[in-house]
Design a protein around this motif. Structure first.
Motif, PDB file in Angstrom:
ATOM      1  N   VAL A 113       1.392  -1.130   0.027  1.00  0.00           N
ATOM      2  CA  VAL A 113       0.040  -0.211  -0.493  1.00  0.00           C
ATOM      3  C   VAL A 113       0.686   1.307   0.003  1.00  0.00           C
ATOM      4  O   VAL A 113       1.935   1.217   1.020  1.00  0.00           O
ATOM      5  N   LEU A 114       0.628   1.602  -0.826  1.00  0.00           N
ATOM      6  CA  LEU A 114       1.367   3.473  -0.778  1.00  0.00           C
ATOM      7  C   LEU A 114       0.508   4.955  -0.458  1.00  0.00           C
ATOM      8  O   LEU A 114      -0.343   4.454  -0.943  1.00  0.00           O
ATOM      9  N   VAL A 115       1.131   5.459   0.863  1.00  0.00           N
ATOM     10  CA  VAL A 115       0.878   6.391   1.745  1.00  0.00           C
ATOM     11  C   VAL A 115       1.103   7.472   1.212  1.00  0.00           C
ATOM     12  O   VAL A 115       2.470   7.922   0.828  1.00  0.00           O
ATOM     13  N   THR A 116      -0.070   8.671   0.142  1.00  0.00           N
ATOM     14  CA  THR A 116       0.955   9.954  -0.067  1.00  0.00           C
ATOM     15  C   THR A 116      -0.218  10.460   0.962  1.00  0.00           C
ATOM     16  O   THR A 116      -1.461  10.554   0.591  1.00  0.00           O
ATOM     17  N   GLY A 117       0.330  10.960   1.602  1.00  0.00           N
ATOM     18  CA  GLY A 117      -0.582  12.617   2.372  1.00  0.00           C
ATOM     19  C   GLY A 117       0.481  13.763   2.587  1.00  0.00           C
ATOM     20  O   GLY A 117       1.608  14.176   2.869  1.00  0.00           O
ATOM     21  N   THR A 118      -0.380  14.242   3.205  1.00  0.00           N
ATOM     22  CA  THR A 118       0.027  15.882   4.320  1.00  0.00           C
ATOM     23  C   THR A 118      -0.479  15.734   6.006  1.00  0.00           C
ATOM     24  O   THR A 118      -1.082  15.219   5.874  1.00  0.00           O
ATOM     25  N   ARG A 137       4.767  17.515   3.457  1.00  0.00           N
ATOM     26  CA  ARG A 137       4.144  15.922   3.036  1.00  0.00           C
ATOM     27  C   ARG A 137       5.118  15.194   2.956  1.00  0.00           C
ATOM     28  O   ARG A 137       5.897  14.992   3.387  1.00  0.00           O
ATOM     29  N   PHE A 138       4.250  13.429   2.940  1.00  0.00           N
ATOM     30  CA  PHE A 138       4.957  12.199   2.948  1.00  0.00           C
ATOM     31  C   PHE A 138       4.980  11.696   2.343  1.00  0.00           C
ATOM     32  O   PHE A 138       3.737  11.324   1.762  1.00  0.00           O
ATOM     33  N   GLN A 139       5.533  10.093   1.815  1.00  0.00           N
ATOM     34  CA  GLN A 139       5.305   9.079   1.087  1.00  0.00           C
ATOM     35  C   GLN A 139       5.875   8.277   1.533  1.00  0.00           C
ATOM     36  O   GLN A 139       7.370   8.172   1.501  1.00  0.00           O
ATOM     37  N   GLU A 140       4.696   6.958   1.559  1.00  0.00           N
ATOM     38  CA  GLU A 140       5.862   5.368   2.143  1.00  0.00           C
ATOM     39  C   GLU A 140       5.114   4.162   1.901  1.00  0.00           C
ATOM     40  O   GLU A 140       3.855   4.613   1.662  1.00  0.00           O
ATOM     41  N   LEU A 141       6.004   3.525   1.347  1.00  0.00           N
ATOM     42  CA  LEU A 141       5.089   2.168   0.609  1.00  0.00           C
ATOM     43  C   LEU A 141       5.646   0.613   1.630  1.00  0.00           C
ATOM     44  O   LEU A 141       5.974   0.894   2.350  1.00  0.00           O
ATOM     45  N   PHE A 142       4.079   0.794   2.424  1.00  0.00           N
ATOM     46  CA  PHE A 142       3.958  -0.271   3.145  1.00  0.00           C
ATOM     47  C   PHE A 142       3.942  -1.756   2.417  1.00  0.00           C
ATOM     48  O   PHE A 142       3.010  -1.457   1.485  1.00  0.00           O
ATOM     49  N   VAL A 143       4.646  -2.610   2.749  1.00  0.00           N
ATOM     50  CA  VAL A 143       4.394  -3.668   2.128  1.00  0.00           C
ATOM     51  C   VAL A 143       3.923  -4.796   2.977  1.00  0.00           C
ATOM     52  O   VAL A 143       3.700  -5.257   4.010  1.00  0.00           O
TER      53      VAL A 143
END
Length: 154
Positions: A33-38, A61-67
């Protein structure tokens, strides 16, 4: 959501329990799941030069991939501590939020860009007294000469 403890640096941080507004976008991708947000929150702290309170707002702002857990079965992924994992279809944003906030904060926060700070001799706030001065210090080796008086007739 309420802010977790220690969200910031020593002199500027988001108070614990203060509201943090999150705007998130979750996308299913092959690996997870790719989480993009502020995230936006209120900051409180003090100026490093004059110690006046600072109240400001921050938006990061951030973006993270949860495997996914089953992707971790590969040998290379098990050794990688930098990979964010889904835990029973749940994701923990605290680490991602903390990293984004701390990296966005100034290293030495100031109440204003040209803050002159405090007088090193007496501690007066120089922005309140811009004409503040002290007499020039006399070198202690020459201090005994100040006791000598010159005779005006000479």
């Amino acid at each position: 959501m309420p802010a977790p403890a220690d969200l910031g640096i020593e002199v500027l941080s988001v108070p614990e329990g203060a509201p943090v507004e999150l705007d998130l976008r979750l996308e299913a991708v092959m690996e997870g799941v790719l989480v993009t947000g502020t995230a936006s929150a209120v900051l409180e702290g003090e100026c490093v030069r004059c110690l006046e309170p600072i109240h400001d707002e921050l938006e990061v702002r951030f973006q993270e991939l949860f495997v996914y857990d089953d992707i971790r079965d590969s040998e290379g992924a098990e050794e990688d501590d930098e990979v964010s994992m889904l835990q029973d279809d749940l994701l923990d944003l605290e680490t991602v939020l903390r990293d984004a906030v701390v990296l966005a904060l100034p290293f030495q926060p100031l109440c204003q860009d040209d803050c002159p700070g405090l007088c090193p001799e007496c501690g007066v706030r120089l922005i309140d007294e811009p004409d503040h001065t002290h007499e020039a210090a006399i070198d202690p080796r020459w201090a005994a000469l100040t006791e000598l008086k010159q005779d005006p007739t000479d």
